[in-house]
Design a protein around this motif. Structure first.
Motif, PDB file in Angstrom:
ATOM      1  N   ASP A 116       0.829  -1.211   0.000  1.00 26.30           N
ATOM      2  CA  ASP A 116       0.000   0.000   0.000  1.00 26.30           C
ATOM      3  C   ASP A 116       0.860   1.256   0.000  1.00 26.30           C
ATOM      4  O   ASP A 116       0.552   2.227  -0.698  1.00 26.30           O
ATOM      5  CB  ASP A 116      -0.930   0.025   1.219  1.00 26.30           C
ATOM      6  CG  ASP A 116      -2.081  -0.958   1.102  1.00 26.30           C
ATOM      7  OD1 ASP A 116      -2.303  -1.498  -0.004  1.00 26.30           O
ATOM      8  OD2 ASP A 116      -2.755  -1.177   2.126  1.00 26.30           O
ATOM      9  N   ILE A 117       1.941   1.249   0.766  1.00 21.63           N
ATOM     10  CA  ILE A 117       2.834   2.413   0.819  1.00 21.63           C
ATOM     11  C   ILE A 117       3.510   2.612  -0.541  1.00 21.63           C
ATOM     12  O   ILE A 117       3.600   3.741  -1.038  1.00 21.63           O
ATOM     13  CB  ILE A 117       3.858   2.261   1.955  1.00 21.63           C
ATOM     14  CG1 ILE A 117       3.142   2.353   3.310  1.00 21.63           C
ATOM     15  CG2 ILE A 117       4.962   3.311   1.850  1.00 21.63           C
ATOM     16  CD1 ILE A 117       3.997   1.947   4.497  1.00 21.63           C
ATOM     17  N   ALA A 118       3.986   1.529  -1.136  1.00 19.82           N
ATOM     18  CA  ALA A 118       4.624   1.631  -2.453  1.00 19.82           C
ATOM     19  C   ALA A 118       3.643   2.170  -3.492  1.00 19.82           C
ATOM     20  O   ALA A 118       3.981   3.060  -4.280  1.00 19.82           O
ATOM     21  CB  ALA A 118       5.166   0.264  -2.879  1.00 19.82           C
ATOM     22  N   VAL A 119       2.437   1.658  -3.478  1.00 21.60           N
ATOM     23  CA  VAL A 119       1.414   2.107  -4.434  1.00 21.60           C
ATOM     24  C   VAL A 119       1.060   3.570  -4.185  1.00 21.60           C
ATOM     25  O   VAL A 119       0.899   4.349  -5.131  1.00 21.60           O
ATOM     26  CB  VAL A 119       0.167   1.188  -4.373  1.00 21.60           C
ATOM     27  CG1 VAL A 119      -0.991   1.776  -5.148  1.00 21.60           C
ATOM     28  CG2 VAL A 119       0.519  -0.205  -4.873  1.00 21.60           C
ATOM     29  N   ALA A 134      11.594   8.432  -4.883  1.00 21.38           N
ATOM     30  CA  ALA A 134      11.096   7.142  -4.399  1.00 21.38           C
ATOM     31  C   ALA A 134      10.335   6.408  -5.503  1.00 21.38           C
ATOM     32  O   ALA A 134      10.494   5.192  -5.676  1.00 21.38           O
ATOM     33  CB  ALA A 134      10.206   7.349  -3.178  1.00 21.38           C
ATOM     34  N   ALA A 135       9.508   7.126  -6.253  1.00 23.09           N
ATOM     35  CA  ALA A 135       8.755   6.510  -7.347  1.00 23.09           C
ATOM     36  C   ALA A 135       9.696   6.012  -8.439  1.00 23.09           C
ATOM     37  O   ALA A 135       9.462   4.934  -9.016  1.00 23.09           O
ATOM     38  CB  ALA A 135       7.741   7.494  -7.918  1.00 23.09           C
ATOM     39  N   ASN A 136      10.752   6.759  -8.725  1.00 25.09           N
ATOM     40  CA  ASN A 136      11.734   6.303  -9.712  1.00 25.09           C
ATOM     41  C   ASN A 136      12.369   4.989  -9.280  1.00 25.09           C
ATOM     42  O   ASN A 136      12.600   4.092 -10.090  1.00 25.09           O
ATOM     43  CB  ASN A 136      12.823   7.351  -9.928  1.00 25.09           C
ATOM     44  CG  ASN A 136      12.417   8.397 -10.923  1.00 25.09           C
ATOM     45  OD1 ASN A 136      11.519   8.198 -11.730  1.00 25.09           O
ATOM     46  ND2 ASN A 136      13.076   9.533 -10.869  1.00 25.09           N
ATOM     47  N   TRP A 137      12.676   4.884  -7.998  1.00 26.78           N
ATOM     48  CA  TRP A 137      13.282   3.664  -7.488  1.00 26.78           C
ATOM     49  C   TRP A 137      12.297   2.498  -7.584  1.00 26.78           C
ATOM     50  O   TRP A 137      12.648   1.414  -8.024  1.00 26.78           O
ATOM     51  CB  TRP A 137      13.755   3.866  -6.048  1.00 26.78           C
ATOM     52  CG  TRP A 137      14.473   2.690  -5.518  1.00 26.78           C
ATOM     53  CD1 TRP A 137      15.764   2.334  -5.758  1.00 26.78           C
ATOM     54  CD2 TRP A 137      13.915   1.673  -4.671  1.00 26.78           C
ATOM     55  NE1 TRP A 137      16.052   1.159  -5.107  1.00 26.78           N
ATOM     56  CE2 TRP A 137      14.939   0.733  -4.437  1.00 26.78           C
ATOM     57  CE3 TRP A 137      12.674   1.480  -4.106  1.00 26.78           C
ATOM     58  CZ2 TRP A 137      14.741  -0.395  -3.640  1.00 26.78           C
ATOM     59  CZ3 TRP A 137      12.476   0.354  -3.315  1.00 26.78           C
ATOM     60  CH2 TRP A 137      13.513  -0.551  -3.087  1.00 26.78           C
ATOM     61  N   LEU A 138      11.052   2.747  -7.175  1.00 25.83           N
ATOM     62  CA  LEU A 138      10.037   1.696  -7.198  1.00 25.83           C
ATOM     63  C   LEU A 138       9.687   1.253  -8.619  1.00 25.83           C
ATOM     64  O   LEU A 138       9.354   0.091  -8.855  1.00 25.83           O
ATOM     65  CB  LEU A 138       8.763   2.174  -6.494  1.00 25.83           C
ATOM     66  CG  LEU A 138       8.841   2.303  -4.979  1.00 25.83           C
ATOM     67  CD1 LEU A 138       7.651   3.085  -4.450  1.00 25.83           C
ATOM     68  CD2 LEU A 138       8.930   0.939  -4.329  1.00 25.83           C
ATOM     69  N   LEU A 195       0.971   9.002  -5.972  1.00 30.64           N
ATOM     70  CA  LEU A 195       1.269  10.409  -5.680  1.00 30.64           C
ATOM     71  C   LEU A 195       2.128  11.027  -6.771  1.00 30.64           C
ATOM     72  O   LEU A 195       1.872  12.148  -7.211  1.00 30.64           O
ATOM     73  CB  LEU A 195       1.971  10.545  -4.329  1.00 30.64           C
ATOM     74  CG  LEU A 195       1.101  10.657  -3.104  1.00 30.64           C
ATOM     75  CD1 LEU A 195       1.969  10.677  -1.850  1.00 30.64           C
ATOM     76  CD2 LEU A 195       0.237  11.889  -3.165  1.00 30.64           C
ATOM     77  N   TRP A 196       3.157  10.293  -7.214  1.00 32.93           N
ATOM     78  CA  TRP A 196       4.007  10.847  -8.267  1.00 32.93           C
ATOM     79  C   TRP A 196       3.212  11.053  -9.558  1.00 32.93           C
ATOM     80  O   TRP A 196       3.371  12.063 -10.238  1.00 32.93           O
ATOM     81  CB  TRP A 196       5.237   9.990  -8.539  1.00 32.93           C
ATOM     82  CG  TRP A 196       5.954  10.507  -9.739  1.00 32.93           C
ATOM     83  CD1 TRP A 196       6.161   9.880 -10.914  1.00 32.93           C
ATOM     84  CD2 TRP A 196       6.494  11.833  -9.903  1.00 32.93           C
ATOM     85  NE1 TRP A 196       6.800  10.710 -11.794  1.00 32.93           N
ATOM     86  CE2 TRP A 196       7.019  11.922 -11.196  1.00 32.93           C
ATOM     87  CE3 TRP A 196       6.573  12.944  -9.070  1.00 32.93           C
ATOM     88  CZ2 TRP A 196       7.623  13.074 -11.684  1.00 32.93           C
ATOM     89  CZ3 TRP A 196       7.180  14.092  -9.553  1.00 32.93           C
ATOM     90  CH2 TRP A 196       7.696  14.156 -10.851  1.00 32.93           C
ATOM     91  N   ILE A 197       2.352  10.105  -9.897  1.00 30.24           N
ATOM     92  CA  ILE A 197       1.521  10.277 -11.091  1.00 30.24           C
ATOM     93  C   ILE A 197       0.688  11.549 -10.967  1.00 30.24           C
ATOM     94  O   ILE A 197       0.632  12.367 -11.892  1.00 30.24           O
ATOM     95  CB  ILE A 197       0.622   9.044 -11.319  1.00 30.24           C
ATOM     96  CG1 ILE A 197       1.470   7.835 -11.707  1.00 30.24           C
ATOM     97  CG2 ILE A 197      -0.434   9.330 -12.383  1.00 30.24           C
ATOM     98  CD1 ILE A 197       0.711   6.509 -11.701  1.00 30.24           C
ATOM     99  N   TRP A 220      11.096  14.242  -3.126  1.00 28.79           N
ATOM    100  CA  TRP A 220      11.256  12.958  -2.443  1.00 28.79           C
ATOM    101  C   TRP A 220      10.365  11.891  -3.077  1.00 28.79           C
ATOM    102  O   TRP A 220      10.818  10.762  -3.329  1.00 28.79           O
ATOM    103  CB  TRP A 220      10.933  13.090  -0.951  1.00 28.79           C
ATOM    104  CG  TRP A 220      11.183  11.821  -0.217  1.00 28.79           C
ATOM    105  CD1 TRP A 220      12.356  11.405   0.331  1.00 28.79           C
ATOM    106  CD2 TRP A 220      10.237  10.756  -0.003  1.00 28.79           C
ATOM    107  NE1 TRP A 220      12.191  10.158   0.880  1.00 28.79           N
ATOM    108  CE2 TRP A 220      10.906   9.735   0.692  1.00 28.79           C
ATOM    109  CE3 TRP A 220       8.898  10.588  -0.327  1.00 28.79           C
ATOM    110  CZ2 TRP A 220      10.283   8.561   1.069  1.00 28.79           C
ATOM    111  CZ3 TRP A 220       8.266   9.401   0.044  1.00 28.79           C
ATOM    112  CH2 TRP A 220       8.954   8.415   0.740  1.00 28.79           C
ATOM    113  N   VAL A 221       9.108  12.229  -3.336  1.00 27.86           N
ATOM    114  CA  VAL A 221       8.176  11.280  -3.951  1.00 27.86           C
ATOM    115  C   VAL A 221       8.676  10.890  -5.340  1.00 27.86           C
ATOM    116  O   VAL A 221       8.615   9.718  -5.718  1.00 27.86           O
ATOM    117  CB  VAL A 221       6.743  11.864  -4.008  1.00 27.86           C
ATOM    118  CG1 VAL A 221       5.828  11.017  -4.882  1.00 27.86           C
ATOM    119  CG2 VAL A 221       6.166  11.998  -2.605  1.00 27.86           C
TER     120      VAL A 221
END
Length: 95
Positions: free
Chosen positions: A19-22, A49-53, A27-29, A45-46
């Protein structure tokens, strides 16, 4: 809280992590689609983190429209993480 996620603490941890990853990916979208200020620390930061995920799916889709490209390239990992987390949590619950 574990009851909300099926009563098994291990399954709950798996689902909460997904859920946190999603949430980060969505959020980035939203930040990208609605042109959030990239100089803002939270947005930055988002984004990182989204790039990493979404590292494994970056540039998987190469549509011309940048907003659609972002929705597809970051939305796919969100769907995949959700499906995998629910499958693994289901197996953990049955074990």
């Amino acid at each position: 809280m574990a009851r909300r996620y099926g009563g098994n603490p291990a399954a709950a941890i798996i689902l909460i992590a997904a859920d946190i990853a999603v949430l980060i990916l969505v959020l980035w979208i939203l930040f990208f689609v609605f042109d959030a200020n990239r100089a803002n620390d939270l947005v930055d930061w988002v984004h990182h983190a989204a790039n990493w995920l979404a590292g494994w799916s970056k540039d998987l889709f190469t549509v011309d429209n940048a907003k659609w490209r972002t929705v597809l390239n970051y939305g796919l990992p969100a769907v995949v993480y959700t499906l995998i987390a629910h499958a693994v949590a289901g197996r953990v619950r049955r074990a």
